[in-house]
Write an enzyme that holds these catalytic residues in place. Structure first.
Site, PDB file in Angstrom:
ATOM      1  N   ARG A  42       0.978  -1.100   0.172  1.00  0.00           N
ATOM      2  CA  ARG A  42      -0.063   0.053  -0.176  1.00  0.00           C
ATOM      3  C   ARG A  42       0.332   1.235   0.093  1.00  0.00           C
ATOM      4  O   ARG A  42       0.334   2.524   0.475  1.00  0.00           O
ATOM      5  CB  ARG A  42      -1.202  -0.248   1.753  1.00  0.00           C
ATOM      6  CG  ARG A  42      -1.569  -1.232   1.406  1.00  0.00           C
ATOM      7  CD  ARG A  42      -3.428  -1.339   0.178  1.00  0.00           C
ATOM      8  NE  ARG A  42      -3.830  -2.357  -0.281  1.00  0.00           N
ATOM      9  CZ  ARG A  42      -4.294  -3.663  -0.606  1.00  0.00           C
ATOM     10  NH1 ARG A  42      -3.744  -3.128  -1.767  1.00  0.00           N
ATOM     11  NH2 ARG A  42      -4.946  -3.924  -0.680  1.00  0.00           N
ATOM     12  N   ASP A 101      -1.062 -12.830  -0.937  1.00  0.00           N
ATOM     13  CA  ASP A 101      -1.997 -11.867  -1.352  1.00  0.00           C
ATOM     14  C   ASP A 101      -2.584 -10.896  -0.715  1.00  0.00           C
ATOM     15  O   ASP A 101      -3.545 -10.517  -0.399  1.00  0.00           O
ATOM     16  CB  ASP A 101      -3.498 -12.160  -2.358  1.00  0.00           C
ATOM     17  CG  ASP A 101      -3.615 -10.802  -3.191  1.00  0.00           C
ATOM     18  OD1 ASP A 101      -3.710 -10.176  -3.359  1.00  0.00           O
ATOM     19  OD2 ASP A 101      -4.616 -10.918  -3.456  1.00  0.00           O
ATOM     20  N   HIS A 143      -6.629  -3.696   4.143  1.00  0.00           N
ATOM     21  CA  HIS A 143      -7.560  -2.505   4.338  1.00  0.00           C
ATOM     22  C   HIS A 143      -8.123  -1.773   5.643  1.00  0.00           C
ATOM     23  O   HIS A 143      -8.102  -3.316   6.568  1.00  0.00           O
ATOM     24  CB  HIS A 143      -9.285  -3.338   3.366  1.00  0.00           C
ATOM     25  CG  HIS A 143      -9.224  -3.271   1.971  1.00  0.00           C
ATOM     26  ND1 HIS A 143      -8.204  -2.561   1.508  1.00  0.00           N
ATOM     27  CD2 HIS A 143      -8.721  -4.645   1.699  1.00  0.00           C
ATOM     28  CE1 HIS A 143      -8.613  -3.335   0.381  1.00  0.00           C
ATOM     29  NE2 HIS A 143      -8.423  -4.367   0.419  1.00  0.00           N
ATOM     30  N   PRO A 200     -12.831  -5.765  -1.556  1.00  0.00           N
ATOM     31  CA  PRO A 200     -11.817  -7.215  -1.634  1.00  0.00           C
ATOM     32  C   PRO A 200     -10.023  -7.108  -1.225  1.00  0.00           C
ATOM     33  O   PRO A 200      -9.674  -6.637  -1.501  1.00  0.00           O
ATOM     34  CB  PRO A 200     -11.924  -7.978  -2.538  1.00  0.00           C
ATOM     35  CG  PRO A 200     -12.287  -6.405  -3.648  1.00  0.00           C
ATOM     36  CD  PRO A 200     -12.549  -5.375  -2.890  1.00  0.00           C
ATOM     37  N   GLY A 201     -10.009  -8.400  -0.212  1.00  0.00           N
ATOM     38  CA  GLY A 201      -8.850  -8.482   0.577  1.00  0.00           C
ATOM     39  C   GLY A 201      -8.412  -8.856   1.951  1.00  0.00           C
ATOM     40  O   GLY A 201      -9.719  -8.297   2.891  1.00  0.00           O
TER      41      GLY A 201
HETATM   42  O1  DOR Z   1      -8.669  -9.501  -2.802  1.00  0.00           O
HETATM   43  C1  DOR Z   1      -8.013  -8.897  -3.459  1.00  0.00           C
HETATM   44  N1  DOR Z   1      -7.372  -7.366  -3.099  1.00  0.00           N
HETATM   45  N2  DOR Z   1      -7.704  -8.899  -4.390  1.00  0.00           N
HETATM   46  C2  DOR Z   1      -6.378  -8.556  -5.368  1.00  0.00           C
HETATM   47  O2  DOR Z   1      -6.325  -9.124  -6.618  1.00  0.00           O
HETATM   48  C3  DOR Z   1      -6.121  -6.928  -5.459  1.00  0.00           C
HETATM   49  C4  DOR Z   1      -6.371  -6.941  -3.975  1.00  0.00           C
HETATM   50  C5  DOR Z   1      -6.322  -5.743  -3.239  1.00  0.00           C
HETATM   51  O3  DOR Z   1      -5.647  -5.353  -3.536  1.00  0.00           O
HETATM   52  O4  DOR Z   1      -7.288  -4.925  -2.399  1.00  0.00           O
HETATM   53 ZN    ZN Z   2      -5.311 -10.126  -7.909  1.00  0.00          ZN
END
Ligand code: DOR
Ligand code: ZN
Length: 427
Positions: free
Chosen positions: A62, A303, A307, A321-322
């Site tokens: 980030r 991955d 957040h 997502p993440g």
């Molecule tokens: O869940 C995800 N978060 N998948 C991704 O491909 C990007 C990532 C993010 O940058 O938060």
């Molecule tokens: Zn990805």
């Protein structure tokens, strides 16, 4: 010469031995049956497992742009705590890592902080906009080893073909986030029974698999080092198997969460479980497990996607997502493969250190635990129960999908070139 002794340690979980490290040079100096009690620092490892430092091909730190959720420093702390000595941080920052000076700044910040080698991933297209290719050659010449628009797919086939050709010419890895965006617009969960029951818009498997199939064929015809990010479906596994059987040189990763979790988790509508690609079904997780065991999928990559709570503690559809991954991945892989007897610590070393280092051609990572080799090491206590808590993580964010879950394997110390980057200082 300053030395460090790791006495009574079990490399790869095998026979106990003693290891002497030359801290000045950052290499393993000696391995032997006799304890090294005269070293400057002596640690009794109590028979714990020693592995080569872990290598993560896929994290999001980030910085620049969202330093409120993670920085290269806090991400390095989380990496060291998770047992990692090298990570590759994706280009979807703000600004996007699409120029050499931005990539260099990431690498230099990581080196200055010194807890983990932080390799920048360059983007494939300028600003991740999917229109103009970046100067892959210029970035490659400045040391960028991998290119990806991760977070987004390179959907346009003509652009992808050019990217594959450029990546081949410059001998770099091209990592694809396989998601045909035309099929996933507005989707927040895996398309299946669970999403239907919960009233969530579905992201079908075919959105991933159609890109995997196309890219495998492109790799067959245009060559290069193609890598698939976060494989998430049974069909993707079948396609990878087909590609590898044809001699097409593709590599692939799976995340810990796609191995352990399924869309069953979504029933609480907790935004913590929103991730891209989405958590799928048990049969997908099972296929991914088998694929990692038989080498169809090459590596585990986290991955790690931090957040803030403002983006996670909201309605499921609005959650970003993440999921965090760096501090829990070894414990998850241990749970899925070692505790169950499906695999041993050699396998863990292979999929979390050796293979990723090989794919990225890192000379000093994923090396054998042997005399003369770099002292990038992680010590693991396989039986030290602990409970995952987002608030206790070294990461700046706390969006772990394992909140309150108890694991048994714990990283107790990490060394980068002989210098301890995590763990209680002992004397
Ligand atoms: O869940 C995800 N978060 N998948 C991704 O491909 C990007 C990532 C993010 O940058 O938060
Ligand atoms: Zn990805």
């Amino acid at each position: 010469m300053t030395t460090l002794a790791l006495n009574n340690v079990r490399p790869y979980g095998e026979d106990a031995t003693n290891i002497l490290i030359d801290v000045t040079r950052g290499v393993i100096e000696a391995i032997g049956d006799k304890r090294f009690d005269d070293a400057d620092e002596v640690i009794d490892c109590g028979g714990n497992v020693l592995l080569p430092g872990l290598v993560d091909m896929h994290v999001h730190l980030r910085e620049p742009g969202r330093e409120d959720t993670e920085t290269i420093a806090t991400g390095s702390d989380a990496a060291a705590k998770g047992g990692f000595t090298a990570v590759f941080t994706m280009a979807n920052t703000n600004p996007v890592i699409d120029q050499p000076f931005l990539a260099e700044a990431v690498w230099e910040k990581g080196q200055t902080y010194g807890k983990c080698d932080v390799y920048p991933v360059g983007s494939i297209t300028q600003g991740l906009e999917g229109e103009q290719l970046t100067e892959i050659g210029l970035m490659a010449r400045r040391g960028v080893r991998m290119f990806s628009d991760d977070g987004k797919c390179v959907n346009d086939p003509q652009l992808m073909r050019r990217a594959i050709e450029y990546a081949k010419a410059h001998d770099v890895v091209l990592a694809q986030h396989a998601e045909d965006h035309r099929m996933t617009s507005g989707a927040v969960a895996h398309e299946g029974e669970q999403a239907a029951r919960l009233g969530l818009r579905g992201w079908p498997r075919v959105a991933e698999e159609s890109i995997v199939a196309r890219d495998a064929i492109m790799t067959r015809d245009y060559g290069g080092r193609y890598h698939l990010c976060h494989a998430s479906t049974e069909g993707t596994v079948q396609l990878l198997r087909f590609a590898k059987d044809q001699g097409i040189e593709v590599t692939a990763e799976v995340t810990p969460h796609h191995l352990l979790l399924t869309d069953e988790q979504l029933k609480t509508y907790d935004g913590l479980y929103r991730v891209n690609p989405p958590l799928r079904e048990a049969r997908d997780a099972e296929a991914l497990k088998q694929a990692l065991l038989d080498g169809t999928v090459d590596v585990v990559a986290t991955d790690h996607a931090p957040h803030g709570s403002e983006d996670k503690c909201v309605e499921f559809e609005h959650a970003k997502p993440g999921m965090l991954g760096l501090e829990t991945s070894l414990a998850v892989v241990h749970r899925v493969f070692v505790e169950t007897g499906l695999a041993d610590w050699r396998f863990v070393a292979k999929v979390m250190s050796e293979r990723p280092a090989e794919i990225l051609r890192l000379q000093d990572q994923g090396r054998p635990i042997a005399v003369g080799e770099p002292a990038n090491l992680v010590l693991v206590d396989p039986q030290s129960p602990w409970t995952a808590r987002g608030e206790e993580m070294a990461s700046k964010a706390s969006n772990t999908p394992y909140e309150g879950i108890e694991f048994s394997a714990r990283v107790t110390a990490t060394w980068l070139r002989g210098t301890q980057t995590y763990g209680a200082q002992q004397d």
